[in-house]
Design an enzyme around this catalytic site. Structure first.
Site, PDB file in Angstrom:
ATOM      1  N   CYS A  30      39.876  78.321  17.935  1.00 26.52           N
ATOM      2  CA  CYS A  30      38.942  78.367  19.066  1.00 26.52           C
ATOM      3  C   CYS A  30      38.929  79.761  19.704  1.00 26.52           C
ATOM      4  O   CYS A  30      39.932  80.186  20.275  1.00 26.52           O
ATOM      5  CB  CYS A  30      39.371  77.292  20.066  1.00 26.52           C
ATOM      6  SG  CYS A  30      38.621  77.411  21.697  1.00 26.52           S
ATOM      7  N   CYS A  33      39.639  79.877  23.423  1.00 28.37           N
ATOM      8  CA  CYS A  33      41.058  79.540  23.638  1.00 28.37           C
ATOM      9  C   CYS A  33      41.927  80.783  23.470  1.00 28.37           C
ATOM     10  O   CYS A  33      42.868  81.007  24.239  1.00 28.37           O
ATOM     11  CB  CYS A  33      41.525  78.463  22.663  1.00 28.37           C
ATOM     12  SG  CYS A  33      40.663  76.881  22.830  1.00 28.37           S
TER      13      CYS A  33
END
Length: 106
Positions: A30, A33
């Site tokens: 991600c 992230c």
């Protein structure tokens, strides 16, 4: 440094914690992230006296992610007294995370 939270230690580190806990639900693939990681690490040092901060990889720990209905990452959940107090989905910059913590830990 942020604590590694897992399906195995979630109950001990989060639910039974004697202070509030902010959990960053994330995954290695991600992009947002990855951008959140330095923000989380800085917050873990800056707010160590008031809140425990940890990261839970949703791919490695699917049970906890499923139990809290994580459908988008990064998702930050602040727990107090073993219960979810506040949730934020998406990337936060350092000042926004500081504000999120200040508002919800008062």
């Amino acid at each position: 440094m942020a604590l590694e939270i897992t399906d195995v230690n979630f109950e001990t580190e989060v639910i039974k914690s004697d202070k509030p806990v902010l959990v960053d639900f994330w995954a290695s693939w991600c992009g947002p992230c990855k951008m959140m990681t330095p923000v989380i690490e800085t917050a873990a040092q800056k707010h160590a006296d008031t809140v425990k901060i940890g990261k839970l990889n949703v791919d490695d720990n699917p049970d906890t992610a499923r139990n809290f209905g994580i459908t988008a990452i990064p998702t930050l959940i602040l727990f107090a007294d073993g219960k979810e107090k506040k949730r934020h989905v998406g990337l936060l910059q350092e000042d926004s995370l500081d504000s999120f913590l200040k508002e919800n830990l008062a």
